[in-house]
Each structure stands twice: as structure tokens, then as C-alpha cells.
Scaffold this active site. Structure first.
Site, mmCIF file in Angstrom:
data_model
loop_
_atom_site.group_PDB
_atom_site.id
_atom_site.type_symbol
_atom_site.label_atom_id
_atom_site.label_comp_id
_atom_site.label_asym_id
_atom_site.label_seq_id
_atom_site.Cartn_x
_atom_site.Cartn_y
_atom_site.Cartn_z
ATOM 1 C CG ASN A 64 -1.794 1.202 1.329
ATOM 2 O OD1 ASN A 64 -1.881 1.963 0.372
ATOM 3 N ND2 ASN A 64 -2.446 1.387 2.466
ATOM 4 C CD1 TRP A 65 3.811 1.014 -2.840
ATOM 5 C CD2 TRP A 65 3.666 2.073 -4.811
ATOM 6 N NE1 TRP A 65 4.549 0.303 -3.752
ATOM 7 C CE2 TRP A 65 4.479 0.924 -4.971
ATOM 8 C CE3 TRP A 65 3.434 2.890 -5.925
ATOM 9 C CZ2 TRP A 65 5.056 0.582 -6.195
ATOM 10 C CZ3 TRP A 65 4.008 2.548 -7.142
ATOM 11 C CH2 TRP A 65 4.814 1.408 -7.273
ATOM 12 C CE LYS A 66 -0.368 3.430 4.553
ATOM 13 N NZ LYS A 66 -0.437 3.641 5.983
ATOM 14 C CG HIS B 249 -6.116 2.230 4.606
ATOM 15 N ND1 HIS B 249 -5.746 3.196 5.506
ATOM 16 C CD2 HIS B 249 -5.125 1.310 4.584
ATOM 17 C CE1 HIS B 249 -4.550 2.873 6.000
ATOM 18 N NE2 HIS B 249 -4.150 1.738 5.458
ATOM 19 C CD GLU C 8 -3.303 5.762 6.214
ATOM 20 O OE1 GLU C 8 -3.237 5.728 4.977
ATOM 21 O OE2 GLU C 8 -2.430 5.265 6.962
ATOM 22 C CD GLU D 227 -4.010 -2.032 7.012
ATOM 23 O OE1 GLU D 227 -2.884 -2.297 6.573
ATOM 24 O OE2 GLU D 227 -4.618 -0.996 6.737
ATOM 25 N N GLY E 297 1.939 2.645 10.697
ATOM 26 C CA GLY E 297 2.932 3.713 10.557
ATOM 27 C C GLY E 297 3.559 4.142 11.870
ATOM 28 C CB SER F 182 4.531 -1.457 12.156
ATOM 29 O OG SER F 182 4.163 -0.096 12.343
ATOM 30 N N GLY G 69 2.530 -0.891 4.315
ATOM 31 C CA GLY G 69 2.693 0.513 3.944
ATOM 32 C C GLY G 69 4.163 0.870 3.791
ATOM 33 N N GLY G 70 4.728 1.483 4.829
ATOM 34 C CA GLY G 70 6.101 2.003 4.797
ATOM 35 C C GLY G 70 7.132 1.041 4.205
HETATM 36 P P1 PGA Z 1 2.353 0.580 7.649
HETATM 37 O O1 PGA Z 1 0.929 0.804 6.922
HETATM 38 O O2 PGA Z 1 2.897 -0.734 7.119
HETATM 39 O O3 PGA Z 1 3.196 1.754 7.210
HETATM 40 O O4 PGA Z 1 2.119 0.531 9.103
HETATM 41 C C1 PGA Z 1 0.054 -0.261 6.698
HETATM 42 C C2 PGA Z 1 -1.206 0.236 6.058
HETATM 43 O O5 PGA Z 1 -1.701 1.302 6.454
HETATM 44 O O6 PGA Z 1 -1.753 -0.404 5.145
#
Ligand code: PGA
Length: 254
Positions: free
Chosen positions: A9-11, A97, A99, A169, A175, A215, A236-237
């Protein structure tokens, strides 16, 4: 064996040049994707066609949109429909998601509509759920997540949910560098599977891939993905770094 999935998930990160460089590095990396596994790139809308072209011919490497609108077409300036995504051959869409739930106020009811249009157009949702820290601290995470599933998915038939993908999640782990322990992940994933089994059947529940997100790193992926009910990750990250993400993909259950 149900599908094991490493989804990036590059966001809202990376320029086109950075995105292409990342995918080139991953294509050159020693990644093994066996028959029951998939690598999914959840990329920003403007890059979908390009990244899909880059991964063309690479078996079990697919792209995902990070969102879609709940209506199929019309006067909704700035939105992107499943019909558009379908027309460019996108197979997956990340839905709900945390967010988007937080910053765009997406509700369980709206997410139910998004899941519906995905099914109508044959796109596969990666449905996200998960609790905030206060809910975890109050110990009510199980009923909270159950309600998210109930309000967004329970109107669907077992047939449409066969092989469905859910991403659990916990918001407090996204994050933050604070990963859920493998026991916490397994406990919630088993709960989600039990909820789906109670509503539908154990056959249906067993067919669902439940990904963990929050994470995930190369150093914890193997232990997390090794849990019986954890079928991979939404990352994500760490998906923005080729060496990290290739190690995560190689940590999927064999
Ligand atoms: P993260 O994000 O791996 O940076 O914690 C995961 C996500 O929000 O899908």
C-alpha cells in the site's frame, strides 16, 4: 490452501520516476511467488496503467487501486469509478482503509456500497477493518471489528464472498512502528474467521484470505505470516523499499 498475499500500500507516496525505479528493483529482486501466492501493488490512480504494464507477463503480480467511488458514473467530480478501473484491467481495490475512514469520514454503510459496486463489476475488494488504540485499551476490539464486518459485508451472499480478502489493520500499529504481536494478530484473525463462519459457514470462512497490516517489516513478517490464520500482509512504509518488500514477499507461507 487459501491464497497468501503480500499487498503493498504505497498510499500517497512516490513520484512516477520513484515508483518505476521501485518496481524495476523489485522485478530484479529474487522474489519467489508460488501458485497459491500473490504480490499486489496498491498504487495511486495515476500510476495504475504504468505499473500494470511493467508487471505484465509476471505471474501472480497484480495491481490494486487504493479506493473507488460508490457510484458507477455521473457528476461526481474528482472521483474514480469501478467501471473505469475495470476498463483498464485493475483486478483489486483496497476498500475502507482506516485513513479513508478517518480523513474522508467513510462509514461502514458507504463501504458496503463500495463493496457492492466492486462485485457488480467483478473487481476484488481488499476490505480493511481494525480498531483504534482506545478501543484496544478498553478491550472491546473483537466486537468493534465484528460490527465493521457486519455492517459492510453481511448483506452479501456466501457465493460472492468465497475467496474474499480482508485486511485486519489495528490503527495503533499503522505507521507507528508498533506492530501487533503475532499472538494479537492471530487472535483477531481467528476471531474474524469465526465471525464469518458463524454468519456463513466454516467452508466460506476458510476460503477467505485475512491479511495483517500495521508496521509489517522484513524482521517480523515471517513470524506474523507464520500464524495459522494470517494469510499475508498489507504493507505501507516497508513496501516503499525494494529490499524490505522483497523479503516480506518471500516470508509468505510456502
Ligand atoms: P504501515 O501501513 O505498514 O506503514 O504501518 C500499513 C497500512 O496502512 O496499510
Amino acid at each position: 490452501m487459501r491464497k497468501q498475499i503480500a499487498a503493498a500500500n504505497w498510499k500517497m507516496n512516490l513520484t512516477l520516476y520513484q515508483a518505476e525505479t521501485l518496481v524495476n528493483d523489485l522485478l530484479a529482486a529474487p522474489i519467489e511467488i508460488s501458485e497459491h501466492q500473490e504480490l499486489v501493488f496498491g498504487v495511486p490512480f495515476p500510476y495504475l496503467i504504468d505499473i500494470q504494464k511493467k508487471t505484465e507477463g509476471r505471474e501472480r503480480m497484480l495491481v490494486a487501486a487504493q479506493n473507488c467511488y460508490s457510484k458507477v458514473s455521473g457528476a461526481y467530480t474528482g472521483e474514480v469509478s469501478v467501471e473505469m478501473l475495470k476498463s483498464i484491467g485493475v483486478p483489486y481495490v483496497i476498500i475502507g482503509h482506516s485513513e479513508r475512514r478517518e480523513y474522508c469520514n467513510e462509514t461502514n454503510a458507504q463501504l458496503a456500497e463500495k463493496v457492492n459496486v466492486c462485485f457488480e463489476y467483478g473487481l476484488k475488494p481488499i476490505f480493511c477493518c481494525g480498531e483504534a488504540l482506545a478501543i484496544r485499551e478498553a478491550g472491546t476490539q473483537n466486537s468493534y471489528v465484528e460490527n465493521q464486518l457486519k455492517e459492510s459485508l453481511f448483506h452479501l451472499t456466501a457465493e460472492s464472498l468465497t475467496g474474499f480478502v480482508i485486511a485486519y489493520e489495528p490503527i495503533w500499529a499503522i505507521g507507528t512502528g508498533k506492530t501487533a504481536t503475532s499472538e494479537q494478530a492471530q487472535e483477531m484473525h481467528a476471531h474474524i474467521r469465526a465471525v464469518m463462519a458463524a454468519q456463513y459457514s466454516s467452508e466460506l470462512a476458510d476460503s477467505i484470505s485475512i491479511l495483517y497490516g500495521g508496521s509489517v517489516k522484513s524482521t517480523n513478517a515471517k513470524e506474523l505470516f507464520g500464524q495459522p490464520d494470517v494469510d499475508g500482509g498489507l504493507v505501507g512504509g516497508s513496501s516503499l523499499v525494494a529490499t524490505e518488500f522483497s523479503a516480506i514477499v518471500n516470508s509468505l507461507k510456502k
